[in-house]
Design a protein around this motif. Structure first.
Motif, mmCIF file in Angstrom:
data_model
loop_
_atom_site.group_PDB
_atom_site.id
_atom_site.type_symbol
_atom_site.label_atom_id
_atom_site.label_comp_id
_atom_site.label_asym_id
_atom_site.label_seq_id
_atom_site.Cartn_x
_atom_site.Cartn_y
_atom_site.Cartn_z
ATOM 1 N N GLU A 160 -31.355 -27.728 -37.833
ATOM 2 C CA GLU A 160 -32.112 -28.887 -38.318
ATOM 3 C C GLU A 160 -32.098 -28.972 -39.844
ATOM 4 N N LEU B 264 -28.734 -30.318 -40.815
ATOM 5 C CA LEU B 264 -28.624 -31.736 -40.462
ATOM 6 C C LEU B 264 -29.385 -32.636 -41.440
ATOM 7 N N ARG C 50 -22.885 -34.780 -40.724
ATOM 8 C CA ARG C 50 -22.285 -34.189 -39.534
ATOM 9 C C ARG C 50 -22.042 -32.716 -39.830
ATOM 10 N N ASN D 108 -31.517 -33.514 -27.609
ATOM 11 C CA ASN D 108 -30.583 -33.925 -28.658
ATOM 12 C C ASN D 108 -29.279 -34.511 -28.148
ATOM 13 N N ARG E 127 -27.886 -37.166 -30.237
ATOM 14 C CA ARG E 127 -27.432 -36.791 -31.583
ATOM 15 C C ARG E 127 -26.148 -35.979 -31.575
ATOM 16 N N TYR F 148 -23.196 -36.797 -31.602
ATOM 17 C CA TYR F 148 -22.175 -37.337 -32.497
ATOM 18 C C TYR F 148 -22.263 -36.724 -33.892
ATOM 19 N N ARG F 149 -23.380 -36.106 -34.229
ATOM 20 C CA ARG F 149 -23.542 -35.487 -35.546
ATOM 21 C C ARG F 149 -22.968 -34.073 -35.592
ATOM 22 N N GLY G 29 -23.157 -44.230 -33.929
ATOM 23 C CA GLY G 29 -24.475 -43.939 -34.484
ATOM 24 C C GLY G 29 -24.463 -44.012 -36.007
ATOM 25 N N GLY H 262 -24.219 -41.989 -30.044
ATOM 26 C CA GLY H 262 -25.327 -42.068 -30.982
ATOM 27 C C GLY H 262 -25.896 -43.441 -31.253
ATOM 28 N N TYR I 8 -29.374 -43.859 -29.476
ATOM 29 C CA TYR I 8 -30.308 -42.910 -30.085
ATOM 30 C C TYR I 8 -30.748 -43.384 -31.471
ATOM 31 N N GLU I 9 -29.783 -43.734 -32.320
ATOM 32 C CA GLU I 9 -30.124 -44.136 -33.686
ATOM 33 C C GLU I 9 -30.930 -45.427 -33.706
ATOM 34 N N ARG J 247 -34.369 -44.416 -32.837
ATOM 35 C CA ARG J 247 -34.954 -43.660 -33.950
ATOM 36 C C ARG J 247 -35.380 -44.592 -35.075
#
Length: 199
Positions: free
Chosen positions: A34, A37, A42, A70, A73, A75-76, A150, A185, A188-189, A192
């Motif tokens: 975390e 990130l 990425r 996750n 996420r 794609y990160r 994303g 993503g 998700y994005e 978010r």
């Protein structure tokens, strides 16, 4: 138990796991991921697991819960290298690589640790924008291509936020020849940005 390893690049989280993995070990790994990130768009992971003898049930559930939470996420994450001589872990890594298409996952033997580090050290690839944007005096003109990621959602939100801060309310003109494919993503994005998910 976990030990930090000198990461070969700022986009790499490098960790050595040994003995029986506990819930605290999983929490420490999650904290390192975390933290990285927060500073990188990425990342790649390097996990040396040659000395792992097992995992407590609570640690397994924490790891599984973080993974499920996750999924949007993924794609990160570009690449995950797992160094192990354990045939069971090698099979699990192979399954994960087939299941999780947004990230490359590869097992390396202990003898190939240098290759594993070189693999995750490679520069991160951020996809080109799936849209073009033109700023006009009183609106933004967005033209969408065939695929959005994303990263595109994040970029668009930053563009709209920046325009709003400079000019006030933002008018948008969006066009597309056909419905774009949503890559990893996007949903998700979007959630978010609407503050419907927290991470």
């Amino acid at each position: 138990m976990i030990n930090s390893i000198q990461a070969p690049a700022s986009h790499v989280v490098a960790i050595q796991l040994e003995g029986s993995i506990t819930k605290d070990d999983v929490r420490n790994v999650i904290a390192k991921v975390e933290n990285t990130l927060e500073h990188q768009s990425r990342i790649n992971l390097f996990l040396e697991m040659t000395g792992v003898s097992g995992m407590s049930p609570v640690a397994f559930l924490n790891d599984l819960g973080y993974g499920i939470k996750n999924m949007g996420r993924l794609y990160r994450f570009q690449q995950i290298a797992v160094v192990t001589d354990n045939p069971t872990l090698e099979r699990i890594v192979g399954w994960e690589d087939k299941l999780l298409k947004a990230v490359e996952i590869q097992a390396f033997s202990n003898d190939n640790m240098t290759s594993a580090l070189a693999w995750v050290e490679k520069p991160i690839e951020i996809p080109e924008p799936g849209y073009t944007a033109e700023r006009y005096a009183d609106y933004l003109h967005l033209s969408f291509g065939s695929r959005l990621s994303g990263f595109d959602v994040v970029r668009l939100c930053e563009l709209i936020r920046d325009t709003y801060e400079k000019r006030g309310p933002v008018k948008l003109l969006a066009e597309t020849a056909s419905m774009p494919e949503f890559g990893p993503g996007v949903i998700y994005e979007k959630l978010r940005q609407l503050r419907l998910v927290e991470l």
